[in-house]
Scaffold this motif. Sequence first.
Motif, PDB file in Angstrom:
ATOM      1  N   LEU A 239       0.809  -1.216   0.000  1.00  0.00           N
ATOM      2  CA  LEU A 239       0.000   0.000   0.000  1.00  0.00           C
ATOM      3  C   LEU A 239       0.846   1.271   0.000  1.00  0.00           C
ATOM      4  O   LEU A 239       1.950   1.287   0.562  1.00  0.00           O
ATOM      5  CB  LEU A 239      -0.889   0.019   1.236  1.00  0.00           C
ATOM      6  CG  LEU A 239      -1.978  -1.039   1.311  1.00  0.00           C
ATOM      7  CD1 LEU A 239      -2.334  -1.333   2.762  1.00  0.00           C
ATOM      8  CD2 LEU A 239      -3.204  -0.561   0.558  1.00  0.00           C
ATOM      9  N   PRO A 240       0.323   2.352  -0.586  1.00  0.00           N
ATOM     10  CA  PRO A 240       0.958   3.659  -0.416  1.00  0.00           C
ATOM     11  C   PRO A 240       0.967   4.057   1.056  1.00  0.00           C
ATOM     12  O   PRO A 240       0.168   3.549   1.857  1.00  0.00           O
ATOM     13  CB  PRO A 240       0.066   4.600  -1.235  1.00  0.00           C
ATOM     14  CG  PRO A 240      -0.643   3.719  -2.201  1.00  0.00           C
ATOM     15  CD  PRO A 240      -0.839   2.411  -1.480  1.00  0.00           C
ATOM     16  N   ALA A 241       1.822   5.013   1.414  1.00  0.00           N
ATOM     17  CA  ALA A 241       2.061   5.342   2.822  1.00  0.00           C
ATOM     18  C   ALA A 241       0.841   5.874   3.560  1.00  0.00           C
ATOM     19  O   ALA A 241       0.736   5.744   4.784  1.00  0.00           O
ATOM     20  CB  ALA A 241       3.201   6.356   2.936  1.00  0.00           C
ATOM     21  N   LEU A 242      -0.111   6.465   2.848  1.00  0.00           N
ATOM     22  CA  LEU A 242      -1.265   7.075   3.521  1.00  0.00           C
ATOM     23  C   LEU A 242      -2.419   6.104   3.755  1.00  0.00           C
ATOM     24  O   LEU A 242      -3.468   6.503   4.248  1.00  0.00           O
ATOM     25  CB  LEU A 242      -1.776   8.276   2.709  1.00  0.00           C
ATOM     26  CG  LEU A 242      -1.071   9.613   2.981  1.00  0.00           C
ATOM     27  CD1 LEU A 242      -1.596  10.695   2.041  1.00  0.00           C
ATOM     28  CD2 LEU A 242      -1.231  10.050   4.426  1.00  0.00           C
ATOM     29  N   MET A 243      -2.245   4.826   3.396  1.00  0.00           N
ATOM     30  CA  MET A 243      -3.337   3.865   3.564  1.00  0.00           C
ATOM     31  C   MET A 243      -2.898   2.646   4.361  1.00  0.00           C
ATOM     32  O   MET A 243      -1.787   2.161   4.201  1.00  0.00           O
ATOM     33  CB  MET A 243      -3.842   3.401   2.195  1.00  0.00           C
ATOM     34  CG  MET A 243      -4.537   4.472   1.388  1.00  0.00           C
ATOM     35  SD  MET A 243      -5.174   3.795  -0.178  1.00  0.00           S
ATOM     36  CE  MET A 243      -3.999   4.466  -1.341  1.00  0.00           C
ATOM     37  N   THR A 244      -3.808   2.156   5.218  1.00  0.00           N
ATOM     38  CA  THR A 244      -3.593   0.859   5.869  1.00  0.00           C
ATOM     39  C   THR A 244      -4.490  -0.206   5.248  1.00  0.00           C
ATOM     40  O   THR A 244      -4.325  -1.389   5.520  1.00  0.00           O
ATOM     41  CB  THR A 244      -3.889   0.928   7.381  1.00  0.00           C
ATOM     42  OG1 THR A 244      -5.244   1.354   7.571  1.00  0.00           O
ATOM     43  CG2 THR A 244      -2.954   1.905   8.080  1.00  0.00           C
ATOM     44  N   ALA A 272      -0.631   7.651  11.017  1.00  0.00           N
ATOM     45  CA  ALA A 272       0.762   7.803  11.440  1.00  0.00           C
ATOM     46  C   ALA A 272       1.610   8.516  10.390  1.00  0.00           C
ATOM     47  O   ALA A 272       2.665   9.085  10.720  1.00  0.00           O
ATOM     48  CB  ALA A 272       1.360   6.427  11.745  1.00  0.00           C
ATOM     49  N   ASN A 273       1.160   8.503   9.126  1.00  0.00           N
ATOM     50  CA  ASN A 273       1.972   9.081   8.053  1.00  0.00           C
ATOM     51  C   ASN A 273       1.434  10.402   7.500  1.00  0.00           C
ATOM     52  O   ASN A 273       2.008  10.959   6.562  1.00  0.00           O
ATOM     53  CB  ASN A 273       2.108   8.080   6.896  1.00  0.00           C
ATOM     54  CG  ASN A 273       3.011   6.918   7.251  1.00  0.00           C
ATOM     55  OD1 ASN A 273       3.912   7.053   8.071  1.00  0.00           O
ATOM     56  ND2 ASN A 273       2.777   5.772   6.636  1.00  0.00           N
ATOM     57  N   ILE A 274       0.340  10.918   8.070  1.00  0.00           N
ATOM     58  CA  ILE A 274      -0.256  12.141   7.527  1.00  0.00           C
ATOM     59  C   ILE A 274       0.725  13.312   7.578  1.00  0.00           C
ATOM     60  O   ILE A 274       0.944  14.014   6.583  1.00  0.00           O
ATOM     61  CB  ILE A 274      -1.561  12.507   8.274  1.00  0.00           C
ATOM     62  CG1 ILE A 274      -2.649  11.465   7.984  1.00  0.00           C
ATOM     63  CG2 ILE A 274      -2.048  13.898   7.859  1.00  0.00           C
ATOM     64  CD1 ILE A 274      -3.956  11.707   8.742  1.00  0.00           C
ATOM     65  N   ALA A 275       1.339  13.543   8.748  1.00  0.00           N
ATOM     66  CA  ALA A 275       2.244  14.690   8.899  1.00  0.00           C
ATOM     67  C   ALA A 275       3.455  14.570   7.982  1.00  0.00           C
ATOM     68  O   ALA A 275       3.884  15.551   7.366  1.00  0.00           O
ATOM     69  CB  ALA A 275       2.690  14.808  10.360  1.00  0.00           C
ATOM     70  N   ARG A 276       3.985  13.357   7.865  1.00  0.00           N
ATOM     71  CA  ARG A 276       5.184  13.153   7.021  1.00  0.00           C
ATOM     72  C   ARG A 276       4.880  13.387   5.546  1.00  0.00           C
ATOM     73  O   ARG A 276       5.697  13.964   4.821  1.00  0.00           O
ATOM     74  CB  ARG A 276       5.714  11.727   7.221  1.00  0.00           C
ATOM     75  CG  ARG A 276       6.949  11.403   6.381  1.00  0.00           C
ATOM     76  CD  ARG A 276       7.564  10.078   6.796  1.00  0.00           C
ATOM     77  NE  ARG A 276       6.722   8.938   6.495  1.00  0.00           N
ATOM     78  CZ  ARG A 276       6.686   8.337   5.300  1.00  0.00           C
ATOM     79  NH1 ARG A 276       7.419   8.807   4.299  1.00  0.00           N
ATOM     80  NH2 ARG A 276       5.915   7.282   5.103  1.00  0.00           N
ATOM     81  N   ILE A 277       3.701  12.981   5.097  1.00  0.00           N
ATOM     82  CA  ILE A 277       3.367  13.088   3.676  1.00  0.00           C
ATOM     83  C   ILE A 277       2.774  14.449   3.331  1.00  0.00           C
ATOM     84  O   ILE A 277       3.121  15.049   2.301  1.00  0.00           O
ATOM     85  CB  ILE A 277       2.369  11.976   3.276  1.00  0.00           C
ATOM     86  CG1 ILE A 277       2.932  10.585   3.589  1.00  0.00           C
ATOM     87  CG2 ILE A 277       2.008  12.084   1.789  1.00  0.00           C
ATOM     88  CD1 ILE A 277       4.153  10.203   2.805  1.00  0.00           C
ATOM     89  N   LEU A 278       1.893  14.969   4.185  1.00  0.00           N
ATOM     90  CA  LEU A 278       1.130  16.177   3.836  1.00  0.00           C
ATOM     91  C   LEU A 278       1.509  17.404   4.659  1.00  0.00           C
ATOM     92  O   LEU A 278       0.952  18.479   4.444  1.00  0.00           O
ATOM     93  CB  LEU A 278      -0.370  15.901   3.992  1.00  0.00           C
ATOM     94  CG  LEU A 278      -0.937  14.763   3.135  1.00  0.00           C
ATOM     95  CD1 LEU A 278      -2.428  14.580   3.410  1.00  0.00           C
ATOM     96  CD2 LEU A 278      -0.712  15.029   1.650  1.00  0.00           C
ATOM     97  N   GLY A 279       2.440  17.244   5.616  1.00  0.00           N
ATOM     98  CA  GLY A 279       2.868  18.392   6.423  1.00  0.00           C
ATOM     99  C   GLY A 279       2.281  18.344   7.817  1.00  0.00           C
ATOM    100  O   GLY A 279       1.240  17.722   8.058  1.00  0.00           O
ATOM    101  N   PRO A 280       2.949  19.025   8.779  1.00  0.00           N
ATOM    102  CA  PRO A 280       2.565  18.938  10.194  1.00  0.00           C
ATOM    103  C   PRO A 280       1.187  19.524  10.501  1.00  0.00           C
ATOM    104  O   PRO A 280       0.578  19.178  11.512  1.00  0.00           O
ATOM    105  CB  PRO A 280       3.668  19.738  10.914  1.00  0.00           C
ATOM    106  CG  PRO A 280       4.272  20.615   9.857  1.00  0.00           C
ATOM    107  CD  PRO A 280       4.141  19.860   8.578  1.00  0.00           C
ATOM    108  N   GLU A 281       0.673  20.394   9.639  1.00  0.00           N
ATOM    109  CA  GLU A 281      -0.624  21.029   9.906  1.00  0.00           C
ATOM    110  C   GLU A 281      -1.795  20.220   9.325  1.00  0.00           C
ATOM    111  O   GLU A 281      -2.962  20.545   9.569  1.00  0.00           O
ATOM    112  CB  GLU A 281      -0.659  22.451   9.307  1.00  0.00           C
ATOM    113  CG  GLU A 281       0.444  23.366   9.817  1.00  0.00           C
ATOM    114  CD  GLU A 281       0.399  23.529  11.326  1.00  0.00           C
ATOM    115  OE1 GLU A 281      -0.710  23.685  11.872  1.00  0.00           O
ATOM    116  OE2 GLU A 281       1.477  23.476  11.959  1.00  0.00           O
ATOM    117  N   ALA A 282      -1.492  19.194   8.539  1.00  0.00           N
ATOM    118  CA  ALA A 282      -2.545  18.461   7.826  1.00  0.00           C
ATOM    119  C   ALA A 282      -3.445  17.691   8.787  1.00  0.00           C
ATOM    120  O   ALA A 282      -2.975  17.069   9.744  1.00  0.00           O
ATOM    121  CB  ALA A 282      -1.928  17.515   6.808  1.00  0.00           C
TER     122      ALA A 282
END
Length: 315
Positions: A239-244, A272-282
């Motif tokens: 899976l891509p990083a934003l999906m489990t 767990a990967n939202i901030a890493r992929i889309l930024g800390p404010e996402a």
Amino acid sequence: MSQPGLREVEHEITISAPPAAVYRLIAEVQNWPRIFPPTVHVDHVERGEGTERIRIWATANGEPKSWTSRRTLDPENLTVTFRQEVSAPPIAAMGGTWIVEAVGPEASRVRLLHDYRAVGDDPKSLEWIDEAVDRNSRSELAALKENIELAYATEDLTFSFEDTVQINGSAKDVYDFINEADRWEERLPHVAKVRLDEDVPGLQTLEMDTRAKDGSVHTTKSYRVTFPHQKIAYKQVTLPALMTLHTGYWTFTENESGVAASSQHTVTINTANIARILGPEAQLSCAKEYVHTALSTNSRATLGHAKEYAEARAV
């Protein structure tokens, strides 16, 4: 007393949830691809009063397999008995029982019993089955525990959506375009590389490198189950990083104007990967929108090319 060549094993796990809720999840097989990692797709073949025949497509030791099982449902005693009708080699016979027991007002013990034998009682085959049953049983029970205990916590993380394109062509031609994924590299601009294996007819392994709008390339692996010329169901296992979780299906429904071709997705966001992929404010909503847009864009592009292909053949 056990029969010669017949192996009997038992696995169990304790779940912090009422027994009735646990039983219901085991009984409702349509949710299994989302709950159990090895399960790719489940279809009902027959349904009666307390009995049913289901066809299951799943992986065993990384290999895709398919079989049909009869199940007897007993909601009063919280048991589900199952027996494979035609097993996939090297399995000669396979059956067992799910047993849900109360261990407190809000806790349950789930016991999963299996009995099986190998084709020709071959020791190496039996060893392979031992390993597959042990791995899948542990995986299923752990997933069952996680799914029920985190049901409320993950409710907001899982969502489904569907895109439909009307095509002035035949369902067969549209189905063929989606089925022939080994040709997507030349047919679809967003596909950089593809590998399709179909050792068992109707059960495919698809590995693909897909280009995103920002130019990045994502590698995914899926198992697909095909139903000519009506449906292709799939489950992504890489899976891509934003999906489990990512399951879905393509459907091809004939109508007066040709065929309605649809792409359905069910996704669980990996927080767990939202901030890493889309930024800390996402926020979660940003991740949902990002994933929805990415998947819809690819699905609509694929359906658009399928439309061109089918309509050109209909002329």
